[in-house]
Scaffold this motif. Structure first.
Motif, PDB file in Angstrom:
ATOM      1  N   VAL A   1       0.838  -1.209   0.000  1.00  0.00           N
ATOM      2  CA  VAL A   1       0.000   0.000   0.000  1.00  0.00           C
ATOM      3  C   VAL A   1       0.871   1.255   0.000  1.00  0.00           C
ATOM      4  O   VAL A   1       0.600   2.210  -0.736  1.00  0.00           O
ATOM      5  CB  VAL A   1      -0.950  -0.004   1.213  1.00  0.00           C
ATOM      6  CG1 VAL A   1      -1.655   1.340   1.348  1.00  0.00           C
ATOM      7  CG2 VAL A   1      -1.975  -1.117   1.075  1.00  0.00           C
ATOM      8  N   ILE A   2       1.938   1.245   0.796  1.00  0.00           N
ATOM      9  CA  ILE A   2       2.852   2.396   0.832  1.00  0.00           C
ATOM     10  C   ILE A   2       3.478   2.614  -0.543  1.00  0.00           C
ATOM     11  O   ILE A   2       3.549   3.747  -1.044  1.00  0.00           O
ATOM     12  CB  ILE A   2       3.949   2.182   1.893  1.00  0.00           C
ATOM     13  CG1 ILE A   2       3.338   2.142   3.294  1.00  0.00           C
ATOM     14  CG2 ILE A   2       5.005   3.290   1.807  1.00  0.00           C
ATOM     15  CD1 ILE A   2       4.297   1.675   4.362  1.00  0.00           C
ATOM     16  N   ILE A   3       3.934   1.526  -1.155  1.00  0.00           N
ATOM     17  CA  ILE A   3       4.561   1.631  -2.473  1.00  0.00           C
ATOM     18  C   ILE A   3       3.586   2.213  -3.486  1.00  0.00           C
ATOM     19  O   ILE A   3       3.936   3.106  -4.270  1.00  0.00           O
ATOM     20  CB  ILE A   3       5.079   0.250  -2.931  1.00  0.00           C
ATOM     21  CG1 ILE A   3       6.241  -0.206  -2.030  1.00  0.00           C
ATOM     22  CG2 ILE A   3       5.525   0.290  -4.392  1.00  0.00           C
ATOM     23  CD1 ILE A   3       6.702  -1.619  -2.281  1.00  0.00           C
ATOM     24  N   TYR A   4       2.346   1.737  -3.454  1.00  0.00           N
ATOM     25  CA  TYR A   4       1.332   2.237  -4.395  1.00  0.00           C
ATOM     26  C   TYR A   4       1.091   3.734  -4.195  1.00  0.00           C
ATOM     27  O   TYR A   4       1.094   4.515  -5.154  1.00  0.00           O
ATOM     28  CB  TYR A   4       0.034   1.461  -4.204  1.00  0.00           C
ATOM     29  CG  TYR A   4      -1.115   1.983  -5.033  1.00  0.00           C
ATOM     30  CD1 TYR A   4      -1.193   1.708  -6.397  1.00  0.00           C
ATOM     31  CD2 TYR A   4      -2.123   2.755  -4.460  1.00  0.00           C
ATOM     32  CE1 TYR A   4      -2.242   2.184  -7.169  1.00  0.00           C
ATOM     33  CE2 TYR A   4      -3.172   3.238  -5.220  1.00  0.00           C
ATOM     34  CZ  TYR A   4      -3.229   2.952  -6.567  1.00  0.00           C
ATOM     35  OH  TYR A   4      -4.265   3.440  -7.319  1.00  0.00           O
ATOM     36  N   LEU A   5       0.901   4.151  -2.949  1.00  0.00           N
ATOM     37  CA  LEU A   5       0.588   5.553  -2.657  1.00  0.00           C
ATOM     38  C   LEU A   5       1.734   6.499  -2.997  1.00  0.00           C
ATOM     39  O   LEU A   5       1.504   7.677  -3.289  1.00  0.00           O
ATOM     40  CB  LEU A   5       0.226   5.711  -1.186  1.00  0.00           C
ATOM     41  CG  LEU A   5      -1.169   5.270  -0.755  1.00  0.00           C
ATOM     42  CD1 LEU A   5      -1.295   5.334   0.761  1.00  0.00           C
ATOM     43  CD2 LEU A   5      -2.244   6.127  -1.410  1.00  0.00           C
TER      44      LEU A   5
ATOM     45  N   PHE B   1       2.541  -3.868  -9.811  1.00  0.00           N
ATOM     46  CA  PHE B   1       3.959  -3.568  -9.604  1.00  0.00           C
ATOM     47  C   PHE B   1       4.269  -3.409  -8.111  1.00  0.00           C
ATOM     48  O   PHE B   1       5.305  -3.873  -7.621  1.00  0.00           O
ATOM     49  CB  PHE B   1       4.343  -2.270 -10.324  1.00  0.00           C
ATOM     50  CG  PHE B   1       4.406  -2.382 -11.827  1.00  0.00           C
ATOM     51  CD1 PHE B   1       4.139  -3.570 -12.476  1.00  0.00           C
ATOM     52  CD2 PHE B   1       4.742  -1.281 -12.590  1.00  0.00           C
ATOM     53  CE1 PHE B   1       4.201  -3.672 -13.858  1.00  0.00           C
ATOM     54  CE2 PHE B   1       4.815  -1.366 -13.967  1.00  0.00           C
ATOM     55  CZ  PHE B   1       4.547  -2.557 -14.606  1.00  0.00           C
ATOM     56  N   SER B   2       3.368  -2.754  -7.388  1.00  0.00           N
ATOM     57  CA  SER B   2       3.571  -2.525  -5.954  1.00  0.00           C
ATOM     58  C   SER B   2       3.594  -3.836  -5.189  1.00  0.00           C
ATOM     59  O   SER B   2       4.409  -4.027  -4.275  1.00  0.00           O
ATOM     60  CB  SER B   2       2.450  -1.623  -5.410  1.00  0.00           C
ATOM     61  OG  SER B   2       2.394  -0.402  -6.110  1.00  0.00           O
ATOM     62  N   ILE B   3       2.707  -4.742  -5.546  1.00  0.00           N
ATOM     63  CA  ILE B   3       2.643  -6.037  -4.880  1.00  0.00           C
ATOM     64  C   ILE B   3       3.910  -6.851  -5.135  1.00  0.00           C
ATOM     65  O   ILE B   3       4.498  -7.446  -4.216  1.00  0.00           O
ATOM     66  CB  ILE B   3       1.389  -6.804  -5.349  1.00  0.00           C
ATOM     67  CG1 ILE B   3       0.136  -6.147  -4.768  1.00  0.00           C
ATOM     68  CG2 ILE B   3       1.454  -8.273  -4.953  1.00  0.00           C
ATOM     69  CD1 ILE B   3      -1.160  -6.684  -5.329  1.00  0.00           C
ATOM     70  N   ILE B   4       4.361  -6.890  -6.375  1.00  0.00           N
ATOM     71  CA  ILE B   4       5.574  -7.640  -6.723  1.00  0.00           C
ATOM     72  C   ILE B   4       6.776  -7.097  -5.946  1.00  0.00           C
ATOM     73  O   ILE B   4       7.588  -7.865  -5.394  1.00  0.00           O
ATOM     74  CB  ILE B   4       5.828  -7.565  -8.243  1.00  0.00           C
ATOM     75  CG1 ILE B   4       4.741  -8.351  -8.997  1.00  0.00           C
ATOM     76  CG2 ILE B   4       7.213  -8.104  -8.595  1.00  0.00           C
ATOM     77  CD1 ILE B   4       4.714  -8.108 -10.485  1.00  0.00           C
ATOM     78  N   THR B   5       6.886  -5.773  -5.857  1.00  0.00           N
ATOM     79  CA  THR B   5       8.009  -5.154  -5.142  1.00  0.00           C
ATOM     80  C   THR B   5       7.923  -5.424  -3.645  1.00  0.00           C
ATOM     81  O   THR B   5       8.937  -5.721  -2.996  1.00  0.00           O
ATOM     82  CB  THR B   5       8.027  -3.636  -5.405  1.00  0.00           C
ATOM     83  OG1 THR B   5       7.976  -3.391  -6.804  1.00  0.00           O
ATOM     84  CG2 THR B   5       9.281  -3.006  -4.819  1.00  0.00           C
ATOM     85  N   ALA B   6       6.721  -5.331  -3.083  1.00  0.00           N
ATOM     86  CA  ALA B   6       6.542  -5.545  -1.641  1.00  0.00           C
ATOM     87  C   ALA B   6       6.877  -6.985  -1.253  1.00  0.00           C
ATOM     88  O   ALA B   6       7.509  -7.221  -0.209  1.00  0.00           O
ATOM     89  CB  ALA B   6       5.105  -5.218  -1.240  1.00  0.00           C
ATOM     90  N   ILE B   7       6.461  -7.940  -2.043  1.00  0.00           N
ATOM     91  CA  ILE B   7       6.752  -9.353  -1.737  1.00  0.00           C
ATOM     92  C   ILE B   7       8.252  -9.606  -1.781  1.00  0.00           C
ATOM     93  O   ILE B   7       8.807 -10.334  -0.937  1.00  0.00           O
ATOM     94  CB  ILE B   7       5.998 -10.271  -2.717  1.00  0.00           C
ATOM     95  CG1 ILE B   7       4.491 -10.186  -2.433  1.00  0.00           C
ATOM     96  CG2 ILE B   7       6.477 -11.711  -2.608  1.00  0.00           C
ATOM     97  CD1 ILE B   7       3.640 -10.890  -3.447  1.00  0.00           C
ATOM     98  N   TYR B   8       8.920  -8.971  -2.742  1.00  0.00           N
ATOM     99  CA  TYR B   8      10.373  -9.128  -2.817  1.00  0.00           C
ATOM    100  C   TYR B   8      11.035  -8.556  -1.557  1.00  0.00           C
ATOM    101  O   TYR B   8      11.908  -9.196  -0.956  1.00  0.00           O
ATOM    102  CB  TYR B   8      10.904  -8.428  -4.063  1.00  0.00           C
ATOM    103  CG  TYR B   8      12.413  -8.450  -4.156  1.00  0.00           C
ATOM    104  CD1 TYR B   8      13.099  -9.636  -4.415  1.00  0.00           C
ATOM    105  CD2 TYR B   8      13.161  -7.287  -3.971  1.00  0.00           C
ATOM    106  CE1 TYR B   8      14.483  -9.672  -4.488  1.00  0.00           C
ATOM    107  CE2 TYR B   8      14.538  -7.303  -4.047  1.00  0.00           C
ATOM    108  CZ  TYR B   8      15.195  -8.499  -4.302  1.00  0.00           C
ATOM    109  OH  TYR B   8      16.565  -8.527  -4.372  1.00  0.00           O
ATOM    110  N   LEU B   9      10.612  -7.360  -1.141  1.00  0.00           N
ATOM    111  CA  LEU B   9      11.189  -6.756   0.064  1.00  0.00           C
ATOM    112  C   LEU B   9      10.909  -7.599   1.306  1.00  0.00           C
ATOM    113  O   LEU B   9      11.717  -7.646   2.229  1.00  0.00           O
ATOM    114  CB  LEU B   9      10.622  -5.345   0.271  1.00  0.00           C
ATOM    115  CG  LEU B   9      11.216  -4.227  -0.577  1.00  0.00           C
ATOM    116  CD1 LEU B   9      10.472  -2.918  -0.335  1.00  0.00           C
ATOM    117  CD2 LEU B   9      12.701  -4.049  -0.282  1.00  0.00           C
ATOM    118  N   GLY B  10       9.760  -8.258   1.318  1.00  0.00           N
ATOM    119  CA  GLY B  10       9.396  -9.062   2.477  1.00  0.00           C
ATOM    120  C   GLY B  10      10.137 -10.371   2.574  1.00  0.00           C
ATOM    121  O   GLY B  10      10.156 -11.000   3.648  1.00  0.00           O
TER     122      GLY B  10
END
Length: 559
Positions: A130-134, A351-360
């Motif tokens: 959500v942060i990445i998207y916003l 894109f935000s979801i893919i990036t967040a999962i990678y960071l997690g």
């Protein structure tokens, strides 16, 4: 023993809880600053065009027919204009009312991103997404320059979310998913079905769920989409198909329904429709690099790393829906002959979801490398803002420098021991400063060169009851900001015949000499003009700016 147990609980449960609270705090802060996008002008061409169409709905009390400059208009479906017109009814015809529905719907999209990831991964990863998207730059830009893509971003992702729930649940998720998908169709056209339906087809094929293709509920879902778009089909039929005598796209017998089902989307894709473009296979590659800042480099790393066996093993099957949706849409956009940068907004949730999962899930050692990457991105963005500050010669230089210094201090304020927190916080802070810079300083000064807006505001302040005409000029911003419905004329005799008193005309400076031969002319105000959504280096540099400026004027004419 009890103390040791309490210590273990504090170290292993309380810290993640605190981390989630911090991410929630980041979201609240970013959402708060995004509210400033509601205050400020509406940009040409698309934003001002859509706002003027919604304004005409209110002035004419006509929610079926779409008009631009007094003529029937056929390009986009109705839902974007209905939402803006409803807001105008509640809050009046103004910037705030036009932008508010889009911002609220973008926040609704955050909710669905959160809900989707919370169920298949964790609250932490959901909050990061959500942060990445916003904070993605094109979301920030789109909240100010409101078009249709924010609506599409939320509606298509909500469709994916509810259809995903419909895989294992009852009828309601299918109903809700079809409703949102129909909303997306009534914003842009049936082309938006492909990213959603294509994602599920790929998911079922790869996971070998052959029986899903035969389940009646999915055929019912498509039927429900057809039912929900009936209001759009009805309005198109009433305005166009029932009136073949109308002249549209310089020809008669134009079917609104055919345009909706084919020309508006597939016609653009194959470049066979009335609106054509030129395609570049790599257009959306370099668009992603700036549109998804400050996360674009991390996203590229995430995509490349996602091919690694170790990370593939951590992906849940449902992620196929996200990767397939993003991949199909990106390829379709790239192959299309009609390409615009704001199209990428539609798949920024993915894109935000893919990036967040990678960071997690990335290894702790690689997080050091990612922090170095974000150091580079952070200071590159700050440097670009500083360069623009002096090249453009912005006002309030001292305040902007104070803002930038505060940003650097806040960004490197130690929030905890988590490297992921540091990455997310630093990226969020640089996005917030971009928001404040764009919304508070850059856009307001840029909009001074949108002559139609400046002229409309002047007219509203000084001549609110004057009938206003446009001759030898085009400006959707003037259509929106000028009081009442603006009339476009190509023959000045229409003004002479219909008006015996003084009349105000918005025109280019080149046409004033001709009008002086017909009327008694008095110059009211002159305005500089530039196409501000297509910035050029000559315009950005204050010393060469005068060489590329146009000139428009408001004049008062009488017999």
């Amino acid at each position: 023993m009890g103390d040791r147990h309490l210590s273990f609980w504090m170290n292993n449960s309380y810290k993640p809880f605190n981390e989630e609270k911090k991410f929630t705090f980041f979201i609240v802060v970013v959402a708060f600053f995004s509210i400033f996008s509601l205050f400020g002008g509406i940009m040409e061409p698309d934003g001002a065009l859509y706002a003027s169409i919604a304004k005409n709905m209110i002035l004419r009390d006509d929610w079926i027919n779409l008009y631009v400059r007094g003529q029937d208009w056929l390009d986009k479906p109705h839902l974007t204009f209905w939402l803006a017109a409803i807001s105008f009814k509640i809050f009046g015809i103004n910037d705030f009312a036009y932008k508010l529905p889009s911002l609220l719907i973008s926040w609704l999209g955050c909710w669905y991103i959160y809900q989707f990831l919370k169920h298949i991964y964790s609250r932490k990863i959901a909050l990061i997404a959500v942060i990445i998207y916003l904070t993605a730059f094109h979301i920030i830009i789109s909240n100010f320059d409101v078009r249709a893509e924010i609506y599409l971003s939320t509606f298509t992702f909500a469709g994916i979310y509810y259809y995903y729930k419909g895989l294992r649940q009852g009828f309601f998720p299918i109903l809700a998913g079809s409703f949102y998908l129909a909303c997306a169709v009534m914003v842009k056209g049936i082309f938006v079905l492909i990213p959603v339906i294509g994602a599920f087809v790929c998911y079922w094929l790869i996971t070998k769920q052959w029986k899903e293709f035969l389940r009646p509920k999915w055929w019912l879902a498509l039927a429900l989409v057809g039912v929900f778009i009936i209001p759009e089909l009805y309005t198109l039929y009433v305005q166009f198909d029932s009136h073949p005598e109308k002249l549209v796209f310089d020809r008669q017998g134009v079917s609104g329904l055919k345009f909706f089902f084919w020309d508006s989307q597939f016609g653009r894709f194959f470049n066979t429709g009335p609106i054509k473009g030129k395609g570049d296979l790599f257009f959306f590659v370099h668009t992603t690099l700036w549109a998804f800042l400050p996360w674009s480099l991390l996203f590229i790393i995430a995509v490349v790393s996602g091919l690694a066996k170790k990370l593939r093993s951590k992906r849940v099957p449902e992620m196929l829906l996200i990767t397939a949706s993003a991949g199909i849409t990106f390829v379709l956009f790239s192959l299309s002959k009609f390409q615009l940068p704001h199209y990428i907004v539609i798949i920024i949730p993915q894109f935000s979801i893919i990036t967040a999962i990678y960071l997690g899930h990335v290894d702790h050692g690689k997080l050091r490398t990612l922090i170095a990457v974000q150091h580079f991105v952070f200071f590159a963005i700050i440097s670009l803002i500083i360069a623009l500050l002096f090249v453009f010669k912005l006002a309030y230089t001292t305040w902007i420098i104070v803002l930038l210094v505060t940003t650097v201090v806040l960004a490197y304020f130690k929030l905890g021991h988590s490297l992921v927190q540091s990455i997310v916080w630093r990226s969020s802070v640089v996005s917030i400063v971009f928001m404040l810079f764009a919304y508070g300083f850059f856009y307001p000064q840029l909009l001074k060169y949108e002559s139609g807006r400046e002229a409309g505001l002047w007219l509203k302040k000084h001549r609110p009851k004057n009938a206003s005409f446009v001759y030898g000029a085009e400006s959707f911003a003037f259509d929106f900001y000028a009081p009442g419905e603006v009339k476009y004329v190509s023959d000045v005799s229409a003004i002479v015949d219909n008006n015996t008193s003084a009349t105000v005309i918005f025109t280019s400076k080149e046409h004033i000499a001709y009008l002086q031969q017909v009327f008694k002319v008095r110059l009211l105000e002159e305005f500089h003009h530039f196409h501000i959504t297509k910035l050029k280096k000559e315009f950005l540099y204050y010393k060469t700016r005068p060489t590329v400026l146009g000139s428009y004027a408001l004049i008062e004419v009488s017999k």
